[in-house]
Design an enzyme around this catalytic site. Structure first.
Site, short mmCIF file in Angstrom:
data_model
loop_
_atom_site.label_atom_id
_atom_site.label_comp_id
_atom_site.label_asym_id
_atom_site.label_seq_id
_atom_site.Cartn_x
_atom_site.Cartn_y
_atom_site.Cartn_z
N SER A 1 15.16 23.79 35.79
CA SER A 1 15.26 24.55 37.05
C SER A 1 14.99 23.70 38.29
CB SER A 1 14.29 25.72 37.05
OG SER A 1 14.40 26.42 35.87
N LYS B 1 9.13 16.32 44.29
CA LYS B 1 8.25 16.05 43.15
C LYS B 1 8.02 14.53 43.00
CE LYS B 1 7.12 16.03 38.55
NZ LYS B 1 7.60 14.75 38.16
N MET C 1 19.03 11.89 35.77
CA MET C 1 19.06 11.22 34.46
C MET C 1 19.32 12.27 33.38
SD MET C 1 16.51 8.01 34.65
CE MET C 1 15.00 8.85 34.30
N GLY C 2 19.81 13.44 33.78
CA GLY C 2 20.13 14.48 32.81
C GLY C 2 18.91 15.24 32.35
N HIS D 1 16.01 20.67 38.80
CA HIS D 1 17.29 20.07 39.20
C HIS D 1 18.21 21.11 39.84
CE1 HIS D 1 16.17 17.20 35.87
NE2 HIS D 1 16.51 16.35 36.80
N ARG E 1 9.83 15.17 31.41
CA ARG E 1 8.81 14.57 30.53
C ARG E 1 7.75 15.57 30.10
NH1 ARG E 1 9.98 9.60 33.84
NH2 ARG E 1 10.71 8.06 32.34
O1 PAF Z 1 14.77 10.83 39.80
C1 PAF Z 1 15.54 10.44 38.90
O2 PAF Z 1 15.96 11.21 38.01
C2 PAF Z 1 15.99 8.99 38.88
O3 PAF Z 1 14.99 8.14 39.31
C3 PAF Z 1 17.30 8.76 39.68
C4 PAF Z 1 17.10 9.05 41.16
C5 PAF Z 1 18.40 9.64 39.13
C6 PAF Z 1 17.74 7.30 39.56
O4 PAF Z 1 17.98 6.96 38.23
#
Ligand code: PAF
Length: 281
Positions: free
Chosen positions: A35, A151, A30-31, A37, A189
């Site tokens: 780190s 996570k 979701m952008g 990601h 968050r």
């Molecule tokens: O984990 C996330 O960021 C979201 O739940 C996902 C898997 C991208 C789906 O929108």
């Protein structure tokens, strides 16, 4: 790295790569990348020649009183991070591309039971939104492998189940949780935390560590361990939602001593909702 916004453009690019014999890896996000990601991306790059990431803040997985409108959107910073991590294609659809007829009438994909326990109890409809969008993204990108973070352990378990049940020919790879120096699991968050809350937040991880120590020492008084686990974040000023010992593969109540266990927790702290988990070694 190229950026595309339509399903057709992703399909065209992936078709060409596949014709050249490349395996395709995919990380949905979701952008607001951090780190945590990047570790997903590194896992993806190890498994395939071409790598696609999506950035889509999925309205279907947010409840009416949740933070959809305020969810941090940092597209140009995300693009830089993805390019630096060796991403080949960034897919940034808008809501119209993913839900052309709106959310109300959209077909939904749901993994029952698993989606209604733990976080699902506190966020009704959340996992249905996740599985619906991930199923759509899998159909658009058609990857060979897709990477999800441990996570979000419940999300990972639900996605594995969906992939098995729906016969997607996709290998799901789990990437370990990335933590700050004081143990707090990285999350977009976390930026909702004030400085004072940020100092308290690692106490959730501390509670998980305490439970794991007892379980690793073969303490099997699950109810007492869960009670103590809820109290620790509460004592620090958090509002505990759940603290649960579960079988790691099914997320069901542990049945026998041979099962691998995971401890999962969620708590509210100010505007943030923290989730974390630890497997019992
Ligand atoms: O984990 C996330 O960021 C979201 O739940 C996902 C898997 C991208 C789906 O929108």
């Amino acid at each position: 790295m190229d950026t595309v916004t339509t399903n057709a453009a992703v399909r065209e690019r992936v078709r060409r790569w596949r014709a050249g014999g490349a395996r395709i890896a995919f990380v949905p996000t979701m952008g607001n990348l951090h780190s945590g990601h990047i570790s997903l991306i590194e896992a993806a790059r190890r498994g395939a020649a071409r790598f696609v990431a999506s950035i889509f803040v999925n309205p279907m997985q947010f409840g009416p009183n949740e933070d959809f409108a305020h969810y941090p959107r940092t597209a140009s910073q995300d693009a830089e991070m993805l390019a630096a991590a060796g991403c080949d294609l960034m897919f940034m659809p808008d809501a119209q591309e993913i839900y052309p007829d709106g959310l109300e009438r959209a077909t939904r994909v749901e993994v029952p039971e698993l989606s209604r326990i733990l976080c699902g109890q506190f966020r009704p409809g959340h996992f249905e939104g996740v599985t619906t969008v991930v199923a759509k993204l899998f159909n658009i990108v058609a990857p060979d492998i897709a990477v999800f973070g441990e996570k979000d352990f419940q999300q990972l378990t639900i996605i594995r189940r969906m992939v098995a049940d729906m016969c997607y020919p996709i290998e799901i790879v789990a990437a370990p949780t990335v933590r700050e120096a004081d143990g707090l699991a990285m999350s977009s968050r976390n930026q909702y935390l004030t400085a004072a809350e940020r100092r308290i937040a690692p106490r959730l991880y501390g509670a998980l560590q305490g439970a794991v120590r007892r379980l690793a020492a073969l303490d099997r008084d699950f109810a007492a361990i869960e009670r103590a686990g809820r109290l620790e974040p509460e004592a620090a000023g958090m509002q505990s939602e759940y603290f649960a010992i579960r079988a790691a593969r099914t997320l069901g109540a542990p049945q026998d001593s041979a099962q691998e266990l995971v401890v999962l927790a969620a708590a509210r702290l100010g505007k943030a909702r923290l989730i974390d988990n630890l497997k019992v070694p």
